[in-house]
Design an enzyme around this catalytic site. Structure first.
Site, PDB file in Angstrom:
ATOM      1  N   CYS A  53       0.765  -1.301   0.146  1.00 28.26           N
ATOM      2  CA  CYS A  53       0.208   0.368   0.429  1.00 28.26           C
ATOM      3  C   CYS A  53       0.566   1.708   0.346  1.00 28.26           C
ATOM      4  O   CYS A  53       2.005   1.314   0.040  1.00 28.26           O
ATOM      5  CB  CYS A  53      -0.678  -0.036   1.415  1.00 28.26           C
ATOM      6  SG  CYS A  53      -1.347   1.047   1.386  1.00 28.26           S
ATOM      7  N   ASP A  79      12.892  23.134 -33.515  1.00 23.79           N
ATOM      8  CA  ASP A  79      13.476  22.969 -34.546  1.00 23.79           C
ATOM      9  C   ASP A  79      13.473  22.947 -35.704  1.00 23.79           C
ATOM     10  O   ASP A  79      12.691  22.364 -35.552  1.00 23.79           O
ATOM     11  CB  ASP A  79      15.173  22.334 -33.258  1.00 23.79           C
ATOM     12  CG  ASP A  79      16.474  21.941 -33.857  1.00 23.79           C
ATOM     13  OD1 ASP A  79      17.030  22.954 -34.829  1.00 23.79           O
ATOM     14  OD2 ASP A  79      17.239  21.031 -34.540  1.00 23.79           O
ATOM     15  N   ASP A 119      20.872  20.318 -29.521  1.00 24.18           N
ATOM     16  CA  ASP A 119      19.764  21.639 -28.856  1.00 24.18           C
ATOM     17  C   ASP A 119      19.829  21.006 -27.525  1.00 24.18           C
ATOM     18  O   ASP A 119      18.950  21.321 -26.806  1.00 24.18           O
ATOM     19  CB  ASP A 119      18.754  20.752 -29.772  1.00 24.18           C
ATOM     20  CG  ASP A 119      18.601  20.531 -30.959  1.00 24.18           C
ATOM     21  OD1 ASP A 119      19.101  21.688 -31.689  1.00 24.18           O
ATOM     22  OD2 ASP A 119      17.595  19.946 -31.634  1.00 24.18           O
TER      23      ASP A 119
HETATM   24  P1  ADP Z   1      18.809  24.018 -36.744  1.00 26.39           P
HETATM   25  O1  ADP Z   1      18.956  25.041 -35.716  1.00 26.39           O
HETATM   26  O2  ADP Z   1      18.354  23.770 -38.405  1.00 26.39           O
HETATM   27  O3  ADP Z   1      19.040  22.624 -36.419  1.00 26.39           O
HETATM   28  P2  ADP Z   1      22.103  23.740 -37.035  1.00 26.39           P
HETATM   29  O4  ADP Z   1      22.218  24.833 -35.499  1.00 26.39           O
HETATM   30  O5  ADP Z   1      22.487  22.304 -36.631  1.00 26.39           O
HETATM   31  O6  ADP Z   1      20.054  23.917 -36.800  1.00 26.39           O
HETATM   32  O7  ADP Z   1      22.779  24.933 -37.890  1.00 26.39           O
HETATM   33  C1  ADP Z   1      23.274  26.206 -37.510  1.00 26.39           C
HETATM   34  C2  ADP Z   1      23.093  26.252 -39.347  1.00 26.39           C
HETATM   35  O8  ADP Z   1      25.113  26.427 -38.878  1.00 26.39           O
HETATM   36  C3  ADP Z   1      23.183  25.634 -40.701  1.00 26.39           C
HETATM   37  O9  ADP Z   1      22.667  25.708 -41.315  1.00 26.39           O
HETATM   38  C4  ADP Z   1      24.634  25.362 -41.097  1.00 26.39           C
HETATM   39  O10 ADP Z   1      25.074  26.916 -41.849  1.00 26.39           O
HETATM   40  C5  ADP Z   1      25.915  25.205 -40.165  1.00 26.39           C
HETATM   41  N1  ADP Z   1      26.076  24.417 -39.990  1.00 26.39           N
HETATM   42  C6  ADP Z   1      26.016  23.717 -38.842  1.00 26.39           C
HETATM   43  N2  ADP Z   1      26.700  22.032 -39.254  1.00 26.39           N
HETATM   44  C7  ADP Z   1      27.172  22.236 -40.424  1.00 26.39           C
HETATM   45  C8  ADP Z   1      28.606  21.220 -40.947  1.00 26.39           C
HETATM   46  N3  ADP Z   1      29.138  20.408 -40.596  1.00 26.39           N
HETATM   47  N4  ADP Z   1      28.599  21.815 -42.043  1.00 26.39           N
HETATM   48  C9  ADP Z   1      28.247  23.385 -42.503  1.00 26.39           C
HETATM   49  N5  ADP Z   1      27.055  24.056 -41.995  1.00 26.39           N
HETATM   50  C10 ADP Z   1      26.953  24.133 -40.768  1.00 26.39           C
HETATM   51 MG    MG Z   2      19.212  20.630 -35.363  1.00 25.55          MG
END
Ligand code: ADP
Ligand code: MG
Length: 781
Positions: free
Chosen positions: A13, A472, A673
């Site tokens: 319980c 996101d 994120d």
């Molecule tokens: P979201 O908020 O859409 O999930 P991210 O925060 O993961 O996007 O990434 C934001 C931006 O950073 C992308 O749009 C890109 O321009 C750049 N970016 C992130 N990671 C990479 C990578 N490995 N190569 C090239 N550009 C990247």
């Molecule tokens: Mg992302």
């Protein structure tokens, strides 16, 4: 620090829970205790230098509960003496209590009920060069549940048999003998419980019942042995009281088993044996013996024994138990498969990777079990109420007695005693205690069956409160599988060189954009081999930096280049971007741009629409540039957009919105994120297939299907509605029944029946939540 989930028996319980919780929390070395009443286990965090399982279990026993020991046989390859080192080596495996060596080539290992699996033991033996195969296991979950149910059933039958004898109105002395047998035979069940309550000075249903039935028994015995005429005996009523309550307890157990069935179903998905390639042939092997990298053959109709990658063959696999999605998924070489999923057609050769505790299935079960252990805030409140409830009832019963004996019908001991006993037996602390945990339990298992995983009851409790939903972009609203749409070299540059260089850098990143570029290069140049890159660095939300052939390479958005001192002149010769722009620079010189675009998931528009209809404010928050952010948002039907937001800035935005008084639910893919997910009031991580970051969020949608989002909120709301209805019902029931009983208007057996019914009622009402999933299936809208 060690985290365990320990099975504990004989928790009857909610009051037991608070008592055990108090006792365990006081022990030295234990830093955290969360007890799950319905699943009979406790999640305990302890310091292994200060205490151990043996002393924890001794304390639990002292408090009147049982820690069931499990046994696992290990079959030796060849019978013979087992070296002492091996026995002592096995004793050191976590969770092992003792080891005994049998004559017949069987090692029996005694285990604490913390979920040590046979795999760990086989592995430990293998590490000591002893080959064993797992044999019979005894005392597992099911055995115990059945044993407990059978025990209760036996007591119930005995009690019912004696009670029906009492109904025959036999000679008073004979009635006394039968009544005594009843009181100390089946009735012992309640005395044991009451004794335990007394020892721990926290009182539950057993205390109330033993008090009431002892009073009835003593009064009737006294009458039967002394009075000559003009009397009534209540042995029969006492019997009915005990039998009904036992019956109620039995039903409760059956229903509690039902509430926990989803988890058991999940565990049963794991096949017992598998066809494993060994020396060129496939041999049927117990799953515990599969090792990393073993090749396993899965044929039509079989379940996949471990997480892994398909290396040969193809087939359609039903992953519904993980994702809640009933359509089979086609699998080809290179695809990941999940252990426990069903191969519906074709045959696959799978390279085993996630085994035992590391498998997704076991992790999901562990997550759900942990969630059920964690007390939701509303539960703590209910426990507090249950804690003072029993003393209050005893007080009321005593006052009732005095009121009748002194005022209402002075001197009538019988009348006063009966009214007092009625109060004791009609009051139902269990309805209060069960109200919250059963509802949370049923709904978290129902959710798991539908591909929604709650990592804690807290999220079930507050998900529906969210009024603002933040999405996101990549992998959440979009498929997360972008494609290259354009390659734009700056003047004088070569397209091929731009792609090769960028892809060489991006192969090291696991961002979806990086995968798109690497795949594009592989398709464009069949002989593509990435150039070796050094000093690779990732800048979340910006891009990447590395060195190739002595040159510093940057791939990412404008902000990344700006931060590294590379200026993008308004270049007249570059056509406008067709999506997300990935700029590529070598040694500060811009080589050009690769554009990628991601498409919306097919269900995005509808999911967003339904959220808005439910009155939620919907946001898109992305690290991408303004034009992509705006076009995706308008395509998805979202009005609030924030672009060029770094992962850390996402968390800031959440704090700002919270300061405006909003309750935030953040939905991301769990890849970068994490800070934002952690700061939101409630967080949902989307998975795709087997790439699930179990720990990253409060709620997980392994299927990545946005259509489930409205269900998450609906289920959470439905659950809390059920909890509140349960609590209200329990309070209402006790509020009405106690005064009526005190007025002497109820017969003792009616009291017992209504008390049982009220706690069964709470259980059945909670079980209604199981319908949530079924309703959805019939009516998909
Ligand atoms: P979201 O908020 O859409 O999930 P991210 O925060 O993961 O996007 O990434 C934001 C931006 O950073 C992308 O749009 C890109 O321009 C750049 N970016 C992130 N990671 C990479 C990578 N490995 N190569 C090239 N550009 C990247
Ligand atoms: Mg992302």
């Amino acid at each position: 620090m060690t985290d365990i989930s320990l099975k504990i028996l004989d928790m009857e319980c909610a009051a037991c829970v608070s008592r055990l919780d108090r006792i365990l929390s006081r022990l030295p070395g234990i830093s955290d205790v969360r007890i799950n009443f319905t699943a009979s286990n406790a999640a305990i965090t302890y310091d292994e230098r200060q205490t151990d399982l043996a002393s924890i279990s001794a304390q639990i026993k002292k408090a009147g509960f049982r820690v069931p020991i499990e046994e696992q046989d290990l079959l030796l390859q060849e019978a013979g003496p087992v070296p002492e080192e091996i026995v002592s080596g096995l004793r050191n495996v976590p969770g092992v209590k003792d080891v005994s060596v049998g004559q017949d080539g069987i090692l029996t290992v005694f285990l604490w009920p913390v979920g040590t699996d046979a795999r760990a033991l086989v592995q430990a033996c293998a590490d000591m060069d002893l080959v064993v195969t797992p044999g019979e296991a005894r005392g597992g979950d099911e055995d115990q549940a059945i044993e407990k149910q059978m025990g209760l059933l036996k007591t119930l039958v005995e009690s019912a048999a004696l009670t029906s004898l009492l109904m025959l109105e036999l000679h008073p002395k004979v009635q006394f003998v039968i009544g005594t047998a009843l009181q100390f035979g089946p009735g012992k069940h309640f005395y044991k419980g009451a004794l335990r309550d007394l020892r721990n000075r926290s009182f539950g249903m057993d205390t109330l019942l033993s008090l009431s039935s002892s009073l009835i028994y003593l009064y009737s015995s006294h009458t039967a042995l002394t009075r000559k005429q003009n009397f009534t005996l209540y042995f029969g009523s006492d019997g009915v009281l005990l039998s009904l309550i036992l019956f109620g307890k039995y039903m409760e157990q059956v229903a509690a088993g039902e509430a926990n069935s989803a988890i058991r179903k999940l565990l049963h998905l794991q096949p017992k044996t598998a066809m494993v390639l060994s020396d060129g042939a496939y041999v049927e092997t117990p799953v515990e013996n599969i090792r990393q990298k073993d090749l396993v053959l899965v044929r039509t109709g079989e379940r996949i024994p471990a997480d892994g990658t398909v290396v040969e063959g193809n087939g359609a696999v039903d992953e519904s138990m993980i994702t809640g999605e009933s359509l089979p998924v086609d699998k080809q070489p290179g695809d990941r498969v999940i252990g426990g999923s069903l191969c519906r057609s074709g045959s696959l050769t799978v390279e085993a990777e996630g085994l035992g505790k590391d498998s997704l299935l076991q992790q999901i079960v562990a997550t759900v079990q942990r969630a059920q252990c964690e007390k939701a805030p509303v539960e703590k409140y209910a426990d507090r109420v249950a804690g003072w409830f029993v003393p209050a009832v005893i007080g009321t019963a005593a006052s009732t007695f005095l009121l009748w004996y002194k005022v209402l019908s002075p001197g009538d001991l019988e009348k006063a005693l009966l009214a007092c006993c009625d109060v004791l037996s009609v009051a139902c602390p269990c309805a209060l205690g069960l109200a919250t945990p059963t509802a949370l339990m049923v709904s978290s298992s129902t959710a798991a069956e539908n591909g929604i995983l709650f990592s804690s009851g807290r999220f079930l409790e507050n998900a529906y409160l969210a009024d603002t939903v933040l999405f996101d972009k990549t992998g959440t609203l979009t498929k997360g599988a972008p494609e290259v749409t354009d390659v734009v070299p700056s003047d004088g540059g070569l397209e091929d060189e731009l792609v090769r260089l960028c892809a060489s850098a991006e192969v090291l990143s696991d961002h979806p954009i990086a995968k798109a570029i690497a795949e594009y290069a592989a398709a464009r140049f069949p002989d593509f081999l990435p150039e070796p890159a050094e000093r690779f660095e990732t800048f979340p939300g910006l891009g990447i930096r590395c060195e190739i052939a002595g040159q510093q390479i940057l791939c990412g958005n404008r902000a990344l280049l700006r931060e590294n001192g590379v200026l993008i002149a308004p270049q007249s010769d570059l056509s406008p971007a067709s999506g997300t722009e990935i700029w590529v620079a070598a040694e500060g010189r811009i080589l050009g741009r690769i554009d990628v675009a991601d498409t919306l998931k097919p269900e995005t528009r509808e999911a967003v629409h339904r959220l808005k209809q439910a009155g939620k404010e919907v946001w898109l928050v992305t690290g991408d540039n303004e034009s992509t952010a705006r076009s995706i948002a308008s395509e998805a039907g979202i009005e609030h957009v924030a672009w060029s937001v770094l992962p850390t800035e996402k968390a800031e935005l959440i704090r700002r919105l919270k300061a405006e008084g909003k309750t935030i639910c953040m939905i991301g893919d769990g890849i970068n994120d994490t800070p934002a997910l952690a700061d939101a009031d409630c967080s949902i991580a989307m998975g795709s297939g087997s790439d699930i970051a179990i720990e990253s969020a409060g709620i997980l949608l392994p299927s990545g299907d946005l259509k489930k989002l409205p269900d998450v909120f609906a289920l959470s709301a439905e659950t809390m509605k059920t909890v509140h209805q349960n609590l209200r019902w329990a309070l209402f029931y006790n509020g009405i029944s106690i005064p009526v009983a005190a007025a002497g208007l109820l017969h003792p057996s009616i009291c017992a029946a209504s008390m049982s019914l009220s706690s069964i009622g709470v259980l059945l009402h909670s079980l209604r939540l199981q319908k949530f999933g079924r309703k959805k299936e019939r009516d998909p809208s």
